[in-house]
Scaffold this active site. Sequence first.
Site, PDB file in Angstrom:
ATOM      1  N   GLY A  90      59.700 -33.454  -3.120  1.00 19.79           N
ATOM      2  CA  GLY A  90      59.371 -32.665  -1.936  1.00 19.79           C
ATOM      3  C   GLY A  90      57.917 -32.901  -1.586  1.00 19.79           C
ATOM      4  O   GLY A  90      57.471 -34.038  -1.499  1.00 19.79           O
ATOM      5  N   SER A 122      59.941 -38.242  -7.560  1.00 21.95           N
ATOM      6  CA  SER A 122      59.010 -38.145  -6.443  1.00 21.95           C
ATOM      7  C   SER A 122      57.836 -37.217  -6.790  1.00 21.95           C
ATOM      8  O   SER A 122      57.033 -37.542  -7.640  1.00 21.95           O
ATOM      9  CB  SER A 122      59.765 -37.693  -5.187  1.00 21.95           C
ATOM     10  OG  SER A 122      58.955 -37.800  -4.048  1.00 21.95           O
ATOM     11  N   ALA A 123      57.729 -36.060  -6.148  1.00 24.83           N
ATOM     12  CA  ALA A 123      56.638 -35.126  -6.451  1.00 24.83           C
ATOM     13  C   ALA A 123      56.645 -34.717  -7.913  1.00 24.83           C
ATOM     14  O   ALA A 123      55.586 -34.525  -8.525  1.00 24.83           O
ATOM     15  CB  ALA A 123      56.739 -33.891  -5.552  1.00 24.83           C
ATOM     16  N   HIS A 159      57.643 -44.054  -4.292  1.00 27.58           N
ATOM     17  CA  HIS A 159      58.056 -44.559  -2.978  1.00 27.58           C
ATOM     18  C   HIS A 159      57.128 -45.664  -2.486  1.00 27.58           C
ATOM     19  O   HIS A 159      56.922 -45.827  -1.279  1.00 27.58           O
ATOM     20  CB  HIS A 159      58.098 -43.450  -1.925  1.00 27.58           C
ATOM     21  CG  HIS A 159      58.817 -42.206  -2.334  1.00 27.58           C
ATOM     22  ND1 HIS A 159      60.172 -42.168  -2.543  1.00 27.58           N
ATOM     23  CD2 HIS A 159      58.363 -40.945  -2.569  1.00 27.58           C
ATOM     24  CE1 HIS A 159      60.522 -40.935  -2.892  1.00 27.58           C
ATOM     25  NE2 HIS A 159      59.445 -40.189  -2.926  1.00 27.58           N
ATOM     26  N   GLU A 194      61.307 -47.937  -4.898  1.00 27.79           N
ATOM     27  CA  GLU A 194      62.525 -47.149  -4.931  1.00 27.79           C
ATOM     28  C   GLU A 194      63.555 -47.736  -5.901  1.00 27.79           C
ATOM     29  O   GLU A 194      63.829 -48.943  -5.873  1.00 27.79           O
ATOM     30  CB  GLU A 194      63.149 -47.054  -3.532  1.00 27.79           C
ATOM     31  CG  GLU A 194      62.229 -46.414  -2.508  1.00 27.79           C
ATOM     32  CD  GLU A 194      61.908 -44.966  -2.808  1.00 27.79           C
ATOM     33  OE1 GLU A 194      61.220 -44.694  -3.812  1.00 27.79           O
ATOM     34  OE2 GLU A 194      62.339 -44.094  -2.035  1.00 27.79           O
TER      35      GLU A 194
END
Length: 235
Positions: A90, A122-123, A159, A194
């Site tokens: 997020g 991700s985060a 990413h 990715e």
Amino acid sequence: MRNAILASTSTLHGEKYLTYLLPELSKLFKNAQELLFIPYARPGGISHDEYTSLVKEATKELHFSVKGIQEFEDPIEAIKNARAIFTGGGNTFMLVDKLYRNKVMQTLKEAILNGTPYLGTSAGTNITGLTMQTSNDMPIIYPPSFKTLGIVPFNLNPHYLDPDPNSTHKGETRETRIKEFHKINTQPVIGLREGSWLEVNNNDITLRGNLTARIFKAGKNPIELETNSTLNNIN
């Protein structure tokens, strides 16, 4: 003792949430009966409960149940008692702010260093680096500090995108942004593409997935790290 998967993304193009990671998660969480999910990054404005439900659905074929940290009265005790932890993606600024304001950043670090299996996407991967300063996210909130968990001795850029030679976009590339970071900061940065992840097993850190990673060091040209290579001596 560290036992973690730090993934660039939760979802590959054309696949469902977490699908590509499920074989790895079955091994990472093999001894856990319940997974503690930290939904503080709240992607797309969904609620913590809705985000937790997404994780429950995605992992239903595995052997553990899922409970969100928001379901516990005391988040510190929830982390201390967790048998496995997943921090989802997020907005990294939102995530870091919430971890600090709930006073669980240090507790989370201690849990991971003491061997609690951890998944970040991700985060949730960004926060395992030394700082969050190589996030791609907009600063929608001002956290008390940019310092994060320091589970790995470098920063991360999930990413990571290579420049597109056919693009008409004239803005800065990811590589340019990371070089800007290195004008002031010295720690290495790992650009994770990715479908790639870092497998952290005690003192070993290994790149997994089918793609190389981009390694940035201050004052040096970037290099490519082949998959299944270690980052143990990255500094």
